[in-house]
Design an enzyme around this catalytic site. Structure first.
Site, PDB file in Angstrom:
ATOM      1  CD  GLN A 123      -1.353  -0.256   3.683  1.00 60.66           C
ATOM      2  OE1 GLN A 123      -2.098  -0.917   3.519  1.00 60.66           O
ATOM      3  NE2 GLN A 123      -1.098   0.426   4.852  1.00 60.66           N
ATOM      4  N   GLY A 124       0.258   2.265  -0.724  1.00 63.06           N
ATOM      5  CA  GLY A 124       1.058   3.609  -0.810  1.00 63.06           C
ATOM      6  C   GLY A 124      -0.051   4.736  -0.082  1.00 63.06           C
ATOM      7  CE1 TYR A 125      -2.261   5.352   4.779  1.00 62.07           C
ATOM      8  CE2 TYR A 125      -0.370   3.978   4.238  1.00 62.07           C
ATOM      9  CZ  TYR A 125      -1.684   4.080   4.739  1.00 62.07           C
ATOM     10  OH  TYR A 125      -1.754   3.237   5.794  1.00 62.07           O
ATOM     11  CG  LEU A 126      -2.900   8.421  -2.992  1.00 64.00           C
ATOM     12  CD1 LEU A 126      -4.211   8.307  -3.578  1.00 64.00           C
ATOM     13  CD2 LEU A 126      -1.889   8.252  -3.909  1.00 64.00           C
ATOM     14  CG  ASP A 165       3.241  12.185  -1.179  1.00 64.47           C
ATOM     15  OD1 ASP A 165       3.880  12.322  -2.323  1.00 64.47           O
ATOM     16  OD2 ASP A 165       2.441  12.711  -0.670  1.00 64.47           O
TER      17      ASP A 165
END
Length: 176
Positions: free
Chosen positions: A28-31, A84
């Site tokens: 997972q990646g965080y916007l 980010d």
């Protein structure tokens, strides 16, 4: 809209029978981290999640608003490039709740929770993180309500209750 009511614990040693439990591979990646907006791949399922903080909860409660929206692989791939900070990669094991998680009296007074425990519907989600967080192991238990979360007695292999401590959130870790 859903309400996520969970407690979170550190773990220093993995259970010996870990290979006996099902697991998911998660990336997972965080916007955005506040509120948390993330894109996640869980095995071959893709979705975007909005997680609010618990400002709408009453004092002492741990519930957080959470929305999940399905994505296809192409949308995930496009959005994850915009994430980010650190990508979060982990293996999540699904372990039935410890049998001594609730007192006999509590289970007797709450047949709905007793049924969920008996049918193994409440799970310990054991996250074993990969680089750059190798060695980090966090256990989460999601509950149907605040009362059962408060009544829960942690498994003997849990170390510290870190519920609500931001440094143990995936969003925080992504920004480190």
């Amino acid at each position: 809209m859903g309400l996520e009511i969970e407690r979170k614990f550190t773990v220093t040693e993995l259970p010996q029978d870990l290979d006996n439990y099902p697991f998911h591979i998660i990336e997972q990646g965080y916007l955005n981290v506040r509120p948390a907006i993330r894109v996640r791949r869980e095995d071959d399922i893709y979705y975007m999640t909005y997680k609010g903080d618990n400002t709408l909860a009453k004092a002492g409660e741990i519930g957080k608003i959470e929305y999940n929206m399905p994505l296809d692989k192409a949308s995930y791939d496009h959005m994850v490039e915009k994430a980010d900070g650190n990508m979060i990669r982990k293996k999540r094991y699904l372990i039935p709740l410890n049998e001594d998680g609730f007192s006999t009296e509590y289970l007797s007074d709450h047949p709905d929770i007793h049924k969920k425990v008996k049918e193994k519907d409440i799970k310990i989600e054991l996250d074993v993180f990969e680089a750059p967080f190798d060695g980090t192991i966090i256990a989460e238990v999601e509950f149907p309500d605040e009362e059962s979360a408060a009544a829960y007695k942690p498994a003997s292999w849990f170390v510290e209750d870190v519920t609500g401590q931001k440094e143990y959130s995936n969003a925080y870790m992504s920004a480190m």
